[in-house]
Design a protein around this motif. Structure first.
Motif, PDB file in Angstrom:
ATOM      1  N   THR A 218       0.820  -1.218   0.000  1.00 16.22           N
ATOM      2  CA  THR A 218       0.000   0.000   0.000  1.00 16.22           C
ATOM      3  C   THR A 218       0.855   1.271   0.000  1.00 16.22           C
ATOM      4  O   THR A 218       0.358   2.345  -0.323  1.00 16.22           O
ATOM      5  N   CYS A 219       2.143   1.129   0.345  1.00 17.09           N
ATOM      6  CA  CYS A 219       2.993   2.320   0.517  1.00 17.09           C
ATOM      7  C   CYS A 219       3.280   3.040  -0.811  1.00 17.09           C
ATOM      8  O   CYS A 219       3.759   2.418  -1.761  1.00 17.09           O
ATOM      9  N   PRO A 220       3.001   4.354  -0.882  1.00 16.80           N
ATOM     10  CA  PRO A 220       3.254   5.084  -2.127  1.00 16.80           C
ATOM     11  C   PRO A 220       4.732   5.334  -2.414  1.00 16.80           C
ATOM     12  O   PRO A 220       5.085   5.726  -3.514  1.00 16.80           O
ATOM     13  N   VAL A 221       5.603   5.127  -1.411  1.00 15.90           N
ATOM     14  CA  VAL A 221       7.033   5.303  -1.665  1.00 15.90           C
ATOM     15  C   VAL A 221       7.796   3.977  -1.545  1.00 15.90           C
ATOM     16  O   VAL A 221       9.023   3.957  -1.444  1.00 15.90           O
ATOM     17  N   GLU A 222       7.036   2.908  -1.535  1.00 18.02           N
ATOM     18  CA  GLU A 222       7.576   1.535  -1.590  1.00 18.02           C
ATOM     19  C   GLU A 222       8.627   1.238  -0.514  1.00 18.02           C
ATOM     20  O   GLU A 222       9.729   0.801  -0.827  1.00 18.02           O
ATOM     21  N   ILE A 223       8.274   1.507   0.741  1.00 21.49           N
ATOM     22  CA  ILE A 223       9.199   1.115   1.815  1.00 21.49           C
ATOM     23  C   ILE A 223       8.566  -0.010   2.644  1.00 21.49           C
ATOM     24  O   ILE A 223       7.352  -0.121   2.731  1.00 21.49           O
TER      25      ILE A 223
END
Lengths: 266, 42
Positions: A218-223
């Protein structure tokens, strides 16, 4: 709270560009918003920082501004009140081929941009070089002003066309990559990111987390939130809190040691 | 003292110093008016 995020983003865009309602142009805004825009109400913090570098003066007010916002919410500004962050989210929703960029060294590029284009080069050359390349200025000020002002149209040259190219490339990347500007380029995000690990607003992962990776999806910055909940890359959009093991909290949790842990410490 | 409290205090001191020096306000206004770089004009 999460469902109201879009209203915060829209509200910020309206507030930053509300000179027709009220003007506070002598004060910077927390998000990235070009102050050359004809309807901009406040000043761009990165533009102002460069201007201080050009004048070779210490930006006391700006340092205080960054310290206070950073200490309170860290990069939450990027996820909640930055119009450019919102633009990236909206454009990424368009159905096209998507590209996952997981090359970690790229995240350090924004710190290099902050140091070189925002601080060092303006200080040495007397020219705000980040502004000269910034796509935000092109879409908010360059294109509208050049289209409506005949005098400005007569003044455009190589720099304007260079800015159009960087704008086209940047906007294209928004369709393909999750928040590329926030992750790799934004010097404002780089400034706030330094405060993420110690800010008052923070994320916490419960010990019962299984590491299923739902938060990363779900993370928009892919962490990977379960590995580093207060990563400098996190924009605190709180999308990951849809997982029951990730919690948003204010202040650090006071850990209560069990009797066994106390005995081990002793 | 927790580090964020220290930074908040430090930030407040810098903010007050910026307001006290007053010149900052003029710089912000000038920065906005002179930003031909943002538009893309040399």
């Amino acid at each position: 709270m999460l469902r109201f995020r879009v209203f915060f983003q829209a509200g910020a865009l309206l507030f930053y560009n509300s000179s027709f309602l009220f003007s506070y142009e002598s004060c910077p805004v927390p998000g990235l918003n070009c102050y050359a825009c004809p309807i901009a109400g406040g000043a761009c913090p990165i533009g102002s920082l460069q201007h201080f570098m050009v004048l070779r003066r210490i930006p006391f007010f700006l340092i205080g501004f960054f310290l206070m916002i950073g200490a309170l919410v860290g990069r939450m500004v990027c996820g909640w009140v930055c119009p450019i962050g919102w633009l990236q989210e909206v454009m990424y929703r368009v159905k096209t081929k998507k590209v996952a960029v997981n090359y970690k060294p790229l995240r350090y590029l924004k710190y290099l941009i902050l140091l070189v284009l925002v601080l060092v080069i303006p200080f040495i050359s007397g020219e705000p070089w980040f502004s000269k390349l910034c796509f935000v200025g092109t879409i908010q000020a360059g294109i509208p002003l050049v289209l409506t002002d005949q005098n400005l149209r007569g003044m455009i040259g190589t720099l304007f066309y260079l800015k159009l190219i960087t704008t086209a490339l940047t906007l294209t990347s928004f369709f393909l990559i999750k928040r590329p500007f926030c992750r790799f380029i934004c010097p404002l995000g780089a400034t706030y990111s330094l405060f993420n690990p110690i800010s008052y607003a923070r994320l916490e992962v419960e010990k019962s987390c299984t590491g299923c990776g739902k938060c990363r999806e779900t993370c928009p910055v892919e962490i990977s939130v379960y590995e580093e909940p207060n990563s400098p890359e996190c924009i605190r959009c709180l999308k990951c809190t849809t997982c029951a093991h990730v919690n948003f909290r204010l202040g650090q949790k006071k850990e209560k040691l069990t009797t066994r842990e106390v005995e081990q410490h002793v | 003292m927790k580090i964020y409290r220290f930074l908040l205090l430090l930030g407040l001191i810098f903010l007050i110093a910026g307001i006290y020096l007053n010149e900052n306000w003029n710089i912000f206004i000038n920065a906005r008016m002179l930003c031909y770089s943002c538009i893309g004009i040399e």
